[in-house]
Design a protein around this motif. Sequence first.
Motif, PDB file in Angstrom:
ATOM      1  N   ILE A  10      23.642  41.653  59.425  1.00  0.00           N
ATOM      2  CA  ILE A  10      23.767  40.615  60.430  1.00  0.00           C
ATOM      3  C   ILE A  10      24.893  41.259  61.686  1.00  0.00           C
ATOM      4  CG2 ILE A  10      24.560  38.895  58.719  1.00  0.00           C
ATOM      5  CD1 ILE A  10      27.742  39.636  58.466  1.00  0.00           C
ATOM      6  N   TYR A  12      25.875  41.495  65.887  1.00  0.00           N
ATOM      7  CA  TYR A  12      26.887  40.435  66.388  1.00  0.00           C
ATOM      8  C   TYR A  12      26.474  39.998  67.395  1.00  0.00           C
ATOM      9  CZ  TYR A  12      30.283  44.411  64.548  1.00  0.00           C
ATOM     10  OH  TYR A  12      30.933  45.382  63.940  1.00  0.00           O
ATOM     11  N   THR A  24      15.047  45.905  63.343  1.00  0.00           N
ATOM     12  CA  THR A  24      14.912  46.122  61.926  1.00  0.00           C
ATOM     13  C   THR A  24      14.591  44.693  61.038  1.00  0.00           C
ATOM     14  OG1 THR A  24      17.439  47.209  62.552  1.00  0.00           O
ATOM     15  CG2 THR A  24      17.172  46.752  60.098  1.00  0.00           C
ATOM     16  N   ASP A  49      26.894  38.056  62.745  1.00  0.00           N
ATOM     17  CA  ASP A  49      28.597  39.126  62.461  1.00  0.00           C
ATOM     18  C   ASP A  49      28.955  38.154  63.451  1.00  0.00           C
ATOM     19  OD1 ASP A  49      30.727  39.700  61.751  1.00  0.00           O
ATOM     20  OD2 ASP A  49      28.926  42.304  61.866  1.00  0.00           O
ATOM     21  N   TRP A 224      34.751  44.503  59.431  1.00  0.00           N
ATOM     22  CA  TRP A 224      33.510  45.061  58.440  1.00  0.00           C
ATOM     23  C   TRP A 224      33.671  44.501  56.895  1.00  0.00           C
ATOM     24  CZ3 TRP A 224      29.163  46.408  59.355  1.00  0.00           C
ATOM     25  CH2 TRP A 224      28.450  47.695  60.067  1.00  0.00           C
ATOM     26  N   GLY A 260      20.484  50.438  60.514  1.00  0.00           N
ATOM     27  CA  GLY A 260      20.192  51.282  61.592  1.00  0.00           C
ATOM     28  C   GLY A 260      20.969  52.550  60.784  1.00  0.00           C
ATOM     29  N   GLU A 262      23.408  54.207  62.436  1.00  0.00           N
ATOM     30  CA  GLU A 262      24.643  54.301  63.164  1.00  0.00           C
ATOM     31  C   GLU A 262      25.751  53.637  61.775  1.00  0.00           C
ATOM     32  OE1 GLU A 262      23.023  52.012  63.610  1.00  0.00           O
ATOM     33  OE2 GLU A 262      23.417  50.417  64.810  1.00  0.00           O
ATOM     34  N   ILE A 263      25.355  52.617  60.888  1.00  0.00           N
ATOM     35  CA  ILE A 263      26.046  52.120  60.401  1.00  0.00           C
ATOM     36  C   ILE A 263      25.967  52.160  58.552  1.00  0.00           C
ATOM     37  CG2 ILE A 263      27.182  49.352  61.671  1.00  0.00           C
ATOM     38  CD1 ILE A 263      24.741  49.066  60.599  1.00  0.00           C
ATOM     39  N   HIS A 289      17.238  53.259  59.055  1.00  0.00           N
ATOM     40  CA  HIS A 289      16.645  53.893  60.339  1.00  0.00           C
ATOM     41  C   HIS A 289      16.787  54.537  61.889  1.00  0.00           C
ATOM     42  CE1 HIS A 289      17.054  50.519  62.959  1.00  0.00           C
ATOM     43  NE2 HIS A 289      16.818  49.981  61.730  1.00  0.00           N
ATOM     44  N   TRP A 292      15.829  53.386  68.896  1.00  0.00           N
ATOM     45  CA  TRP A 292      14.914  52.952  69.634  1.00  0.00           C
ATOM     46  C   TRP A 292      15.559  53.551  70.809  1.00  0.00           C
ATOM     47  CZ3 TRP A 292       9.602  52.810  69.694  1.00  0.00           C
ATOM     48  CH2 TRP A 292       9.102  52.280  68.324  1.00  0.00           C
ATOM     49  N   MET A 299      18.600  52.537  72.686  1.00  0.00           N
ATOM     50  CA  MET A 299      19.010  51.231  73.148  1.00  0.00           C
ATOM     51  C   MET A 299      20.555  50.108  72.920  1.00  0.00           C
ATOM     52  SD  MET A 299      15.632  48.445  72.770  1.00  0.00           S
ATOM     53  CE  MET A 299      14.417  49.202  73.750  1.00  0.00           C
TER      54      MET A 299
HETATM   55  N1  MSP Z   1      27.401  43.606  62.897  1.00  0.00           N
HETATM   56  C1  MSP Z   1      27.149  44.790  62.498  1.00  0.00           C
HETATM   57  C2  MSP Z   1      26.358  45.078  61.085  1.00  0.00           C
HETATM   58  C3  MSP Z   1      27.370  44.467  60.282  1.00  0.00           C
HETATM   59  S1  MSP Z   1      26.140  44.499  58.660  1.00  0.00           S
HETATM   60  C4  MSP Z   1      27.233  43.503  57.660  1.00  0.00           C
HETATM   61  C5  MSP Z   1      26.480  45.648  63.594  1.00  0.00           C
HETATM   62  N2  MSP Z   1      26.298  44.604  64.670  1.00  0.00           N
HETATM   63  S2  MSP Z   1      24.480  45.321  65.746  1.00  0.00           S
HETATM   64  O1  MSP Z   1      24.846  44.430  67.262  1.00  0.00           O
HETATM   65  O2  MSP Z   1      25.018  46.426  66.265  1.00  0.00           O
HETATM   66  O3  MSP Z   1      23.322  45.990  64.652  1.00  0.00           O
HETATM   67  C6  MSP Z   1      23.463  46.780  64.770  1.00  0.00           C
HETATM   68  C7  MSP Z   1      21.721  47.192  64.073  1.00  0.00           C
HETATM   69  O4  MSP Z   1      20.718  46.667  65.272  1.00  0.00           O
HETATM   70  C8  MSP Z   1      21.769  48.249  63.895  1.00  0.00           C
HETATM   71  O5  MSP Z   1      22.654  48.791  63.361  1.00  0.00           O
HETATM   72  C9  MSP Z   1      20.042  48.457  63.869  1.00  0.00           C
HETATM   73  O6  MSP Z   1      19.804  47.371  62.880  1.00  0.00           O
HETATM   74  C10 MSP Z   1      19.888  47.679  64.894  1.00  0.00           C
HETATM   75  N3  MSP Z   1      19.780  47.516  66.340  1.00  0.00           N
HETATM   76  C11 MSP Z   1      20.935  47.811  67.285  1.00  0.00           C
HETATM   77  N4  MSP Z   1      20.199  48.666  68.230  1.00  0.00           N
HETATM   78  C12 MSP Z   1      19.024  49.703  67.569  1.00  0.00           C
HETATM   79  C13 MSP Z   1      18.405  50.720  68.563  1.00  0.00           C
HETATM   80  N5  MSP Z   1      18.693  50.803  69.648  1.00  0.00           N
HETATM   81  N6  MSP Z   1      17.466  51.498  67.695  1.00  0.00           N
HETATM   82  C14 MSP Z   1      17.437  50.518  66.570  1.00  0.00           C
HETATM   83  N7  MSP Z   1      17.524  49.967  66.111  1.00  0.00           N
HETATM   84  C15 MSP Z   1      18.881  48.896  66.380  1.00  0.00           C
HETATM   85  O7  MSP Z   1      26.327  46.932  63.499  1.00  0.00           O
END
Ligand code: MSP
Length: 660
Positions: A10, A12, A24, A49, A224, A260, A262-263, A289, A292, A299
């Motif tokens: 979800i 932010y 994603t 989120d 989280w 992604g 990072e999480i 994954h 980008w 990004m």
């Molecule tokens: N809110 C948390 C996730 C909570 S899940 C219970 C979060 N949100 S976020 O807005 O930062 O979105 C992160 C997700 O967005 C990444 O894990 C990925 O799925 C996608 N991506 C955001 N930037 C990205 C890239 N540059 N490249 C690929 N995917 C990316 O973390």
Amino acid sequence: MSESYLTTPIYYINAQPHIGHAYTTMLTDAIARSRRLMGDHVFFLTGTDEHGQKVDRAAQKANLPTPQFADQVSAAFRQMCRDLKISNDDFIRTTEPRHYAAAQEIWRRVQRAGDIYKGEYEGWYCTVDEIFVPEAQLVDGKCPTCGSKVERLKEESYYFRLSKYEKPLLDYYRDHPDFIRPEFRLNEVRTFVEAGLQDLSISRTSFKWGIPVPDDPNHVMYVWFDALTNYLTALGFGSGDAGAEDRLARWWPTVTHFIGKEIVRQHALYWPAFLMSAGLPVPRRIIAHGFWLMGGAKMSKSLGNVARYQDYTQVFGLDGLRYFVMREMPLGQDASFSDEEMLARFNADLANDLGNLVSRAITMVHRYRDGRVPASPVDGRDSLDRDLVAATAATIESVKACFGEIQVSQALQDTWGLVRHVNKYIVERAPWVLAKDAANDATLDRTLYHAADTLRIIAALVDPVMPDAAGRIRGMLGLDSAEPWTSLQVGTLAPGAQLRPVDALFPRIEKTIEELRGMTTSNESTPAPTAAAATPATPAPAAPAAPAPAADSRISIDDFMKVELRVAKVLEAEAVPKSKKLVKLKVDVGTEQRTIVAGIAEAYPPDQLVGRTIVIVANLKPAKLMGIESNGMVLAASPEGGLPNLVSVDPSLPAGSRVR
Ligand code: MSP
């Protein structure tokens, strides 16, 4: 028939959606669509989120009450799903009452298990990532994940006994080696757990934008703890509704989280530990994954180097964007998002390969058989027909297997192998020649039948990635609904079927890269990310850690990317008169054919060059050699004093593919 519960993170809502989020969501959508085609029941969840300090501050900056700000940005993510034709079954917002109920219920269960205690958190916090950062992990005093400034916190906090779950987690990883894909990510998490786990702070008191802790409303839940629970909320967890138990029992054991990289820690470590504590099953699978990249760094909206999905759907169409991102990023690897790449791929793979196949095959049936599909009796088939039939059957199987393993890029490569096969089949058969003599009628029938029938299969295979194009191809073939993959087989296009007129699927985009950049301004006009912002976990290409000193001759990734190396196919070759070394080549670079003069004649006679797949510098200024204008340079390695040896790549690569 089985069940598949698929989730995206979800997102932010501190800023608008960008290509990273779109990716994603499109990847999960492609998998959801493929599972439905395989006959699975799918429940596909995405959402926003909305709590936490980051969102709260973004609202303050926008001068809006936080709930109103949340409504606006969440709506933009919902719109993204509509714009990208995402087939989600639910869209969850963590500000919804159903989610408050679920988060408070899981808190209570964890508390009943004796895993929550009150203490005080003193340490560092990264608001960009919403994570607590142990002092030892700071890099130059900054967040090790995103490079942002961290803040010092000192406040009363509830803790979760994460340390208690060290062994259960390690046992779980050992017993479920396919828990995370790609596999090496599981090893990373395992190593992290083996190094020892600290208890985790799971509440905050210094701001209010969160879900109140049950029976202690001075605390809001750590974002989280709240966010991860969304995956249960959507199944009715904590609602007390009739049917919630059944929904949980039906879907929860089948869940796959797409995220992604990072999480991973939050999903593969915190989340299973919370669930174990609450007495609930651990998720079945996590698909992580890569990133980008733009300018060599992730990004991200926090860095400001983002591309808007809307700019790209406008220029390339929805299917153009969906195809590019799915084709360009193999699971787990990072990929660069570039206008050049996208233009080259669009023109080579979609306009040239698939677009041409569609218009040729349909037009020929109209021209030679009044638009009615002829028959191709099995007995009459020759080896060209049989090869195509065998290749088609094999591609159906490999594409199904690839989707099963979330290897969407490979599935598309396999499908394009088939697209090129049919194109070659048509060229070899030359229906325009066959049509001149009625004695060839049976061969012409077979050719037209197999071209149209294979096109039907191709439409079915691209359906999860390019639903619009698949529907339009089916429309031209006179078919109304998508074919399930479970019954997809060669030779089921009904003879006699009436085709509809050709509809140009992917007209070539005749724009220069400068024109294209003008249309995707948010891409180029956003500030370049700083070096400190490059994610350390990201493998090459990474931004240089610091500007190179003047005496250093090394170049930056941006300098390297200025050189456009591309795969080319040699179409013609002839010796240049009066020159021992030079040969004149006509090459196909995907988007065009051009002449290149190369100094390789001593090593390669012209007839040995035709048909080769080579690598060229595609953006070299033209130069005249022996009076011939050369547009590019061929890459070859030459040993000291020896003859040049052409740099070669896998011949299956399409002309125009970028080499980096
Ligand atoms: N809110 C948390 C996730 C909570 S899940 C219970 C979060 N949100 S976020 O807005 O930062 O979105 C992160 C997700 O967005 C990444 O894990 C990925 O799925 C996608 N991506 C955001 N930037 C990205 C890239 N540059 N490249 C690929 N995917 C990316 O973390």
